[in-house]
Design an enzyme around this catalytic site. Structure first.
Site, short mmCIF file in Angstrom:
data_model
loop_
_atom_site.label_atom_id
_atom_site.label_comp_id
_atom_site.label_asym_id
_atom_site.label_seq_id
_atom_site.Cartn_x
_atom_site.Cartn_y
_atom_site.Cartn_z
N ASP A 17 12.29 -31.88 3.40
CA ASP A 17 13.55 -32.57 3.63
C ASP A 17 13.50 -34.02 3.13
O ASP A 17 12.45 -34.64 3.11
CB ASP A 17 13.85 -32.56 5.14
N GLY A 18 14.67 -34.53 2.75
CA GLY A 18 14.79 -35.95 2.40
C GLY A 18 14.85 -36.23 0.91
O GLY A 18 14.85 -37.40 0.50
N ASN A 65 22.56 -23.61 2.47
CA ASN A 65 22.63 -24.55 1.33
C ASN A 65 23.73 -24.20 0.32
O ASN A 65 24.06 -25.03 -0.54
CB ASN A 65 21.28 -24.64 0.60
N LEU A 188 14.29 -27.23 13.33
CA LEU A 188 13.70 -26.19 12.48
C LEU A 188 14.72 -25.61 11.51
O LEU A 188 14.35 -24.92 10.55
CB LEU A 188 13.09 -25.08 13.34
C1 FPP Z 1 16.19 -30.84 1.39
O1 FPP Z 1 16.44 -32.19 1.08
C2 FPP Z 1 15.74 -30.14 0.19
C3 FPP Z 1 16.36 -29.06 -0.36
C4 FPP Z 1 17.55 -28.44 0.23
C5 FPP Z 1 15.87 -28.48 -1.61
C6 FPP Z 1 14.40 -28.41 -1.76
C7 FPP Z 1 14.07 -28.02 -3.11
C8 FPP Z 1 13.05 -28.51 -3.83
C9 FPP Z 1 12.04 -29.48 -3.35
C10 FPP Z 1 12.87 -28.08 -5.22
C11 FPP Z 1 12.01 -26.88 -5.24
C12 FPP Z 1 12.84 -25.78 -5.70
C13 FPP Z 1 12.45 -24.52 -5.82
C14 FPP Z 1 13.46 -23.58 -6.24
C15 FPP Z 1 11.07 -24.04 -5.55
P1 FPP Z 1 17.93 -32.73 1.18
O2 FPP Z 1 18.59 -32.52 -0.12
O3 FPP Z 1 18.60 -32.09 2.35
O4 FPP Z 1 17.69 -34.25 1.41
P2 FPP Z 1 18.60 -35.18 2.34
O5 FPP Z 1 18.38 -34.72 3.74
O6 FPP Z 1 18.04 -36.53 2.08
O7 FPP Z 1 20.00 -35.04 1.88
#
Ligand code: FPP
Length: 235
Positions: A17-18, A65, A188
């Site tokens: 996350d983040g 998502n 979670l």
């Molecule tokens: C959460 O951060 C992250 C995600 C929803 C995507 C995670 C994906 C990757 C790290 C790339 C890897 C990809 C694959 C297909 C293996 P957020 O976007 O919710 O961050 P925020 O809470 O700061 O908005």
């Protein structure tokens, strides 16, 4: 008595996350955070492998998502399609077995095919298993498991906690010992709902792209120090 200092988690699951906040902080688009996040995933696999962790699960894309803007959804799924072969090349020497859990059949064909192709290519590798949760939801997994059991004609009296496991996406993978979530959120979010019932939880303040080897060691150390009682009493 088991030496708690020596105990390494067999299976660590990560909620990455983040990424969005990390990117925004630097005046970059959210997608840049996912891009850097993917390379972080690779680092974390290497660090886990060095420490003898046998299973590492990553929450890459949840059933929720899809509510994100289509550009972001396409970017995340596109990252997988475009980068998986590079990942495979780099990780082959580490003997990484790649697996996917989630509603894979509902993903666009190009994504689905990559998942199948690389599961097949790496299926003999045994050093560490990397499980990517894609179009994954813990409740969806339980619903899918119930449907599967019904379709196979399982009788209610034959269902118990052990047999139910057979209908999950990857029944042979042991439950995570430790679940790590980055970015300071303490939830979670529908991740490994069945499997995480007894997992230790570690919440890191770092955004996923900043996650470090030191932070992984802190998480493992915290895990080692905690007593795991499984509802009973130790000693
Ligand atoms: C959460 O951060 C992250 C995600 C929803 C995507 C995670 C994906 C990757 C790290 C790339 C890897 C990809 C694959 C297909 C293996 P957020 O976007 O919710 O961050 P925020 O809470 O700061 O908005």
């Amino acid at each position: 008595m088991e030496n708690l200092q020596e105990r390494t988690p067999l299976h660590i699951a990560f909620i990455m996350d983040g990424n969005g906040r990390w990117a925004k902080r630097q005046g970059k688009p959210r997608t840049y955070g996912h891009y850097v996040g993917l390379y972080k995933l690779e680092d974390v696999v290497r660090w886990c492998s060095l420490r003898g962790v046998k299973y590492a699960t990553f929450y890459a894309f949840s059933t929720e998502n899809w509510k994100r803007p289509p550009e972001e959804v396409n970017f995340i799924l596109g990252l997988l399609v475009e980068k998986i072969s590079e990942f495979y090349e780099r990780m082959a020497k580490e003997k990484v077995r790649l697996r996917f859990i989630g509603r894979i059949s509902e993903l666009p064909e190009i994504v689905r095919n990559k998942c199948i192709e690389y599961e097949e290519k790496t299926k003999e590798y045994t050093n560490i298993q990397v499980i990517v949760a894609l179009n994954y939801g813990g409740r969806a997994e339980i619903v899918d498991a119930i449907k599967k059991a019904i379709e196979r004609g399982v009788k209610p009296e034959d269902i118990n906690e052990q047999t139910f496991r057979n209908y999950l996406y990857a029944p042979d993978i042991p439950d995570p010992d430790l679940i790590v979530r980055t970015s300071g959120e303490m939830r979670l979010s529908n991740f490994l709902t069945w499997q995480g019932a007894y997992s230790e939880l570690y919440f890191s303040e770092l955004f996923w792209p900043d996650f470090s080897e030191e932070e992984l060691d802190k998480a493992i150390e915290t895990y080692r120090r905690r007593e795991r009682r499984f509802g009973g009493i130790n000693g």
